[in-house]
Design a protein around this motif. Structure first.
Motif, PDB file in Angstrom:
ATOM      1  N   PHE A   1      69.574 103.693  44.404  1.00 34.76           N
ATOM      2  CA  PHE A   1      70.722 102.778  44.351  1.00 34.76           C
ATOM      3  C   PHE A   1      72.049 103.530  44.275  1.00 34.76           C
ATOM      4  O   PHE A   1      73.096 102.917  44.138  1.00 34.76           O
TER       5      PHE A   1
ATOM      6  N   TRP B   1      75.680 102.312  45.757  1.00 39.09           N
ATOM      7  CA  TRP B   1      75.914 100.918  46.188  1.00 39.09           C
ATOM      8  C   TRP B   1      75.595  99.880  45.126  1.00 39.09           C
ATOM      9  O   TRP B   1      76.007  98.739  45.277  1.00 39.09           O
ATOM     10  N   LEU B   2      74.929 100.226  44.058  1.00 40.11           N
ATOM     11  CA  LEU B   2      74.734  99.248  42.988  1.00 40.11           C
ATOM     12  C   LEU B   2      75.535  99.690  41.769  1.00 40.11           C
ATOM     13  O   LEU B   2      75.203 100.681  41.127  1.00 40.11           O
ATOM     14  N   PRO B   3      76.634  98.983  41.471  1.00 37.78           N
ATOM     15  CA  PRO B   3      77.498  99.439  40.379  1.00 37.78           C
ATOM     16  C   PRO B   3      76.828  99.358  39.015  1.00 37.78           C
ATOM     17  O   PRO B   3      75.999  98.473  38.782  1.00 37.78           O
TER      18      PRO B   3
END
Lengths: 335, 466
Positions: A189, A192-194
């Motif tokens: 991730f 792109w996954l905060p």
């Protein structure tokens, strides 16, 4: 009485019967565990293969702060002055105010858990190819009396400073989860996954990547978001120098190239928290530590006590107070 | 002791082992369940265990007296005593502070200033759940729907059955109590189903709900953030509470299954509902059924015309809101759902509804809008806080991290949607006929995800506070 009546009326029965084939059931559970182990192994191998992106350095706020400072230390080629130290450095030294006052500096303040020797690693990176560099070591009395530093935090810094180092594939049963699923999801991730930041800091900065961007934009400065409450019971404010400090200070100095100037700055504490004679105690501690880090003269003399309204916590100034404090510091440095 | 903790895993492993040892003796089994349940509950606070035992004994005794009394006035008296004991306990521990505070506030607005007493009453874990379960028992005995239980061990094992003691499903005595009189049959399918439910329950809790938790807190704990993050946080809370509560229910059902017991289903993919009535058929089903049977129908249900039906629905939902907590926010949440369901019933029985067909997607969107609006009040610490958040959507600027927030919330909501769609498409009845390897693979993936998110300091379940 009721119970006795009932017992006499009902014959004894079995509680429950198991209509299961134990072998089949064990086979089921064993195959789940085996599949999980295979998946763990696969993740471990993929982590080490380089197929996925690098492990994220933004997994949590601490890691984000440390890695951002490592990046700043590496990329600030134009700057000659750096402030390194604990979180009081991070939130008290307001770089835009320094710039307004004609001082081009960078804030490499991180967290007290890193230890003074680790601050030296950051300073060392900053000083590469800068024989005329000037380092300000900013320490809060809380950091000076802290008994131990965190090896985990130091490891994050070392990894961040040396992009080629990645200890995640080193196998150890105790960190099985970290080297398999944690690293795998971090790599998968990555970017792109905060990652949300918990607590007070989260209300201001939200996510680790936003924290990094804002710290970079502010030259390394981070805003304190809390509000100091004198009524909350705190530790004793009788400060002393922890035993580890001397060796860490020596180590700190050894990381810096010869010719680099070093000065020490002790951060202020809230008035209501300070004991009688705090100023004197700070001067004593300052003079000892300056000896160990071979600080250049003259000593930086800033107020060691400020009124409570300036503070977000015992160690951190509020943003407006940080600006004012930095302004005073600039004035003092220009003398 | 909470399900998503290492200590509970150890506790349950020991219980299951002992459970196997006592298989030949029903009395021993009931004692084991009772002691395990007492230990489970006592780990929160042993004083509350005493409270549970005392109120339980009152109900047990009252029910016995109801069944043995010949005269209806005597039956009524014992019944009222049980109601008083349950609602009195609930009222004192849960609502005393709220009503006193509201009364003083009212007096102050009328210009009467009195010294406010300081009340520091701790709320016993799961009091609303076990009180309602105990109430349903005496109500059913009074109505003659079930026979009185004369064995206190079985009665207390039913009342305190640890998988569902703290947060439901709220079981009826007619369903759960007879199971304690039977020799339970634990077959392979039941164990596998139990494990399947436990894994999905943990997935919902530790992967979904705990993922949403910091996202929700960072917006709801302050009220100075503007723009879309307030709306997104409300949607995120919808995901969090679903994962949290449906997760708990599934774990409870799964644990009970591995012990040979059946518990009622509590959630049936509610976020796929296309109207508000459908939503309430799928959300917290055991509480909905409780209020329907013991409040809505006795009030007249839908038998007394449209207006009374509307009023009955609103009143039922207001009380359901109050059941959740002593705060005006819960009352508003209940009112919001009551009005929505009341309006829906009027619409459905009107002539226009037969000629106009609302597309499924529009119905779903409207339902989610109402449900999410309700969640805003449910999660906000006060009505003024909720109102500030509503106003902030328009009047305050969005924080710099709102894009990150949108991405993070969308990812979580996608996971909730995938879960709901997957579980509607593949209920256990279909999963059981899957190839063995397929089941093992899905379980392993779930287990890996759970391990990845399993925390050292696990957050508690939201519904424990009720």
């Amino acid at each position: 009485m009721l119970h006795q009546k009932h017992q006499s009326a009902v014959p004894q029965k079995a509680g429950h019967v198991y209509l299961v084939n134990p072998v089949a059931l064990v086979k089921q559970f064993a195959s789940i565990l085996l599949t999980v182990l295979v998946l763990f192994l696969a993740m471990w191998m993929v982590n080490g293969s380089g197929l996925l992106p690098r492990k994220s350095q933004l997994d949590n706020a601490d890691s984000a702060i440390i890695s951002t400072k490592a990046r700043l230390a590496t990329t600030s080629n134009q700057k000659r002055i750096a402030f390194v130290g604990d979180s009081s450095c991070l939130v008290n030294i307001h770089i835009p105010t320094m710039k307004d006052n004609g001082i081009e500096a960078i804030n490499l303040g991180t967290l007290s858990f890193l230890g003074i020797d680790s601050f030296g690693l950051l300073a060392q990176r900053f000083c590469q190819n800068k024989p005329d560099a000037q380092i300000f070591l900013v320490l809060h009395p809380e950091c000076i009396r802290m008994v131990a530093s965190s090896s985990e935090h130091r490891k994050i810094l070392v990894e961040a400073l040396d992009q080629s180092t990645d200890g995640s594939t080193q196998f150890a049963l105790s960190n099985l989860r970290r080297i398999t699923v944690d690293d795998f999801s971090s790599r998968l991730f990555n970017g792109w996954l905060p990652t949300p930041i918990k607590g007070q800091l989260g209300y201001r900065y939200g996510f680790t990547d936003n924290l990094r961007n804002e710290i970079l934009a502010a030259g390394g400065f981070m805003e304190e978001t809390g509000r100091f409450d004198a009524s909350v019971s705190l530790n004793s404010s009788e400060y002393r120098i922890a035993r580890r400090i001397q060796s860490e200070c020596t180590q700190f100095r050894s990381y810096l190239p010869k010719g680099v100037k070093v000065r020490l700055l002790v951060s202020p504490i809230p008035q209501s928290y300070a004991t009688r004679g705090h100023e004197k105690r700070v001067l004593e501690m300052q003079s000892e530590i300056e000896k160990w880090i071979q600080a250049d003269n003259p000593s930086v003399k800033m107020p060691s006590v400020l009124s409570d309204s300036n503070f977000g916590t015992v160690t951190h100034l509020l943003p407006n107070s940080a600006r004012e404090y930095t302004r005073q510091l600039c004035f003092m440095l220009s003398q | 002791m909470i399900f998503n903790s290492n200590i509970f895993l150890l506790f349950f492993s020991v219980v299951i082992l002992l459970y196997w040892l006592v298989r030949n003796h029903q009395g021993h089994r009931d004692w084991l369940i009772l002691i395990a349940s007492f230990i489970f509950y006592g780990t929160w606070d042993w004083r509350f265990l005493c409270l549970l035992i005392i109120t339980g004994w009152v109900d047990f005794f009252c029910a016995y007296k109801i069944s043995t009394s010949q005269e209806s006035t005597s039956k009524k008296r014992w019944f009222l005593l049980s109601i008083l004991s349950n609602l009195g306990t609930l009222g004192f521990f849960k609502y005393a502070g709220f009503f006193l505070e509201s009364a003083f506030h009212l007096l102050e607005t009328l210009g009467i200033h009195l010294t406010r007493p300081v009340l520091a009453i701790l709320l016993p874990a799961g009091i609303s759940f076990y009180t309602f379960q105990a109430l349903s028992y005496t109500l059913d005995v009074y109505r003659g729907h079930i026979k009185v239980e004369t064995n206190p061990v079985k009665y207390f094992a039913f009342l305190t059955f640890f998988p569902q003691l703290v947060a439901g499903p709220i079981e009826r005595a007619s369903f759960l109590l007879p199971q304690f009189h039977e020799t339970r049959c634990i077959n392979e399918s039941m164990v596998l189903r139990g494990v399947w439910f436990i894994l999905w329950g943990f997935f919902l809790k530790v992967v979904i709900a705990d993922y949403f938790a910091p996202l929700v807190d960072m917006v709801f704990n302050v009220n100075h953030l503007g723009g879309s993050v307030n709306i997104l946080a409300t949607l995120a809370f919808g995901g969090q509470i679903y994962g949290d509560f449906a997760g708990y229910s599934l774990i409870a059902i799964g644990l009970a299954n591995t012990m040979g017991f059946e518990l009622s289903r509590n959630f049936s993919h509610p976020y796929l509902a296309s109207n508000i009535q459908d939503f309430w058929r799928c959300w917290h089903q055991t509480l909905s059924a409780w209020f329907r049977d013991y409040l809505y129908i006795p009030l007249g249900g839908d038998r007394l015309g449209s207006f009374r039906t509307f009023l009955n629905i609103c009143l039922t939902f207001l009380l359901a809101g109050l059941w959740h907590g002593a705060n005006w926010t819960f009352l508003l949440w209940g009112l919001c759902h009551g009005l929505a369901l009341g309006c829906y019933r009027i619409w459905r029985t009107s002539r226009i509804s037969s000629s106009i067909r609302i597309p499924h997607l529009v119905g779903w969107g409207m339902t989610m809008l109402i449900v999410s609006f309700g969640w805003l009040f449910f999660r906000a610490p006060s009505v003024s806080h909720a109102w500030a958040m509503i106003q902030a959507v328009k009047h305050l600027p969005a924080p710099s991290w709102s894009t990150d927030y949108a991405i993070a919330v969308s990812f979580g909501l996608l996971a909730v949607w995938v879960y709901d769609v997957f579980n509607r498409r593949f209920p256990w009845e279909k999963v059981i006929v899957w190839p063995w390897s397929m089941r093992v693979f899905v379980k392993s993936i779930l287990l890996v995800l759970i391990i990845a998110r399993w925390g050292k300091e696990p957050p508690s379940f939201i519904y424990f506070q009720f």
